[in-house]
Design a protein around this motif. Structure first.
Motif, PDB file in Angstrom:
ATOM      1  N   LYS A 144      -5.694   3.409 -36.887  1.00  0.00           N
ATOM      2  CA  LYS A 144      -6.491   4.332 -36.402  1.00  0.00           C
ATOM      3  C   LYS A 144      -5.873   5.564 -36.634  1.00  0.00           C
ATOM      4  N   VAL A 145      -4.520   5.553 -36.230  1.00  0.00           N
ATOM      5  CA  VAL A 145      -3.843   6.982 -36.756  1.00  0.00           C
ATOM      6  C   VAL A 145      -3.911   7.391 -37.982  1.00  0.00           C
ATOM      7  N   GLU A 183      -6.313   6.501 -40.093  1.00  0.00           N
ATOM      8  CA  GLU A 183      -7.940   6.849 -40.393  1.00  0.00           C
ATOM      9  C   GLU A 183      -7.921   8.334 -40.044  1.00  0.00           C
ATOM     10  N   GLU A 184      -7.561   8.685 -38.987  1.00  0.00           N
ATOM     11  CA  GLU A 184      -7.491  10.151 -38.267  1.00  0.00           C
ATOM     12  C   GLU A 184      -6.978  10.964 -39.148  1.00  0.00           C
ATOM     13  N   GLU A 230      -9.189  11.819 -42.087  1.00  0.00           N
ATOM     14  CA  GLU A 230     -10.045  12.708 -41.574  1.00  0.00           C
ATOM     15  C   GLU A 230      -9.564  14.299 -41.446  1.00  0.00           C
ATOM     16  N   LEU A 231      -8.362  14.286 -41.098  1.00  0.00           N
ATOM     17  CA  LEU A 231      -7.693  15.612 -41.189  1.00  0.00           C
ATOM     18  C   LEU A 231      -7.681  16.193 -42.778  1.00  0.00           C
ATOM     19  N   GLN A 287     -13.927  20.180 -38.306  1.00  0.00           N
ATOM     20  CA  GLN A 287     -13.541  18.810 -38.453  1.00  0.00           C
ATOM     21  C   GLN A 287     -11.723  18.794 -38.228  1.00  0.00           C
ATOM     22  N   ASP A 299     -11.150  18.364 -34.333  1.00  0.00           N
ATOM     23  CA  ASP A 299     -11.536  17.366 -34.002  1.00  0.00           C
ATOM     24  C   ASP A 299     -10.571  16.316 -34.436  1.00  0.00           C
ATOM     25  N   SER A 300     -10.131  16.402 -35.666  1.00  0.00           N
ATOM     26  CA  SER A 300      -9.036  15.364 -36.383  1.00  0.00           C
ATOM     27  C   SER A 300      -7.780  15.416 -35.617  1.00  0.00           C
ATOM     28  N   ASP A 340      -8.093  14.017 -32.343  1.00  0.00           N
ATOM     29  CA  ASP A 340      -8.036  12.311 -32.370  1.00  0.00           C
ATOM     30  C   ASP A 340      -6.826  11.719 -32.774  1.00  0.00           C
ATOM     31  N   ILE A 341      -6.081  12.560 -33.271  1.00  0.00           N
ATOM     32  CA  ILE A 341      -4.670  12.117 -33.886  1.00  0.00           C
ATOM     33  C   ILE A 341      -3.714  12.271 -32.354  1.00  0.00           C
ATOM     34  N   THR A 393      -4.805   8.997 -30.688  1.00  0.00           N
ATOM     35  CA  THR A 393      -4.424   7.452 -31.277  1.00  0.00           C
ATOM     36  C   THR A 393      -2.895   7.530 -30.906  1.00  0.00           C
TER      37      THR A 393
END
Length: 252
Positions: A179-180, A182-183, A186-187, A198, A201-202, A205-206, A209
């Motif tokens: 998950k880390v 993946e984020e 996204e970043l 984005q 948000d990323s 989220d990082i 996670t």
């Protein structure tokens, strides 16, 4: 088209509850939602405060205009406090009577009518009652007071959130590590597209996670950060093309 009905449905609140909480009749609110009647300015403000959304958003204005208008809107600390008390209760799916009865089992005596006056901002809780409410809802006192939360408090909220959803589990650690990554992807995408929303948000989220992953690994993320800072704080070197190169690497 306004967003009154949309927001109410998203928050899973009935017309009856809105009427009881705001003092506006359910019939009138229904007419507002169907746009058979236009709320006055003070009513828009009251409903936006109740739903914890900007007035412009509730009125149905475009998102860009909402963001612009929202910059000029301010809320008092008491508004924030009452909103958060109501949001926390709604999150549990409890009525005020249920909350009051549940708190009694914890040795906290706050009648439903008093909870109602707190939530509506008609009455301010004394500090001891605010502490009781923070204990009951499992949130930092600063959150209920409307103060900015520090990293430790936010970290505890994330950990509580993850425990409630059975996310923290050493057996799930490999999945959490993914998950880390993946984020991070996204970043990278947000940076490449220069998408500030984005990117923001990323990054958030990082952090979430990483907090959960550190719990899986039985380490404190803040301790890791402090340790890293202790290593770099006295480090010497030179910044080359935007990258800091430590002194020992300059001579290799």
């Amino acid at each position: 088209m306004n967003r009154l009905r949309q927001v109410r449905k998203q928050k899973e609140i009935t017309l009856k509850e809105v009427a009881e909480d705001t003092g506006i009749s359910g019939d009138v609110i229904g007419k507002y939602e169907r746009e058979e009647r236009e709320p006055k300015k003070e009513t828009w403000i009251k409903l936006a405060d109740y739903y914890c959304v900007p007035v412009a958003y509730l009125m149905g204005l475009p998102d860009g205009l909402v963001q612009h208008i929202n910059k000029t809107q301010t809320m008092t600390i008491d508004d924030v406090k009452s909103n958060r008390l109501r949001e926390l209760r709604k999150k549990l799916g409890f009525t005020r009577k249920q909350v009051s009865e549940d708190m009694k089992e914890c040795g906290i005596d706050i009648p439903p009518s008093t909870l109602s006056s707190y939530e509506k901002g008609e009455r301010n809780p004394k500090i001891d009652k605010l502490e009781d409410l923070a204990f009951y809802y499992r949130v930092p006192l600063s959150y209920l007071k409307g103060d900015p939360m520090n990293f430790e408090e936010l970290q505890e909220l994330v950990i509580d959130w993850a425990y409630e959803r059975n996310i923290i589990d050493v057996k799930k650690m490999p999945k959490q590590f993914m998950k880390v990554t993946e984020e991070l992807g996204e970043l990278a995408e947000g940076i490449n597209k220069d998408n500030q929303g984005q990117i923001k948000d990323s990054l958030g989220d990082i952090l979430v996670t990483l907090i959960i992953l550190s719990k899986d690994l039985d380490v404190d993320l803040l301790d890791c950060l402090k340790g890293a800072y202790d290593v770099i704080k006295d480090r010497t070197g030179k910044t080359i093309n935007g990258v800091f190169v430590k002194e020992s690497d300059l001579h290799e």
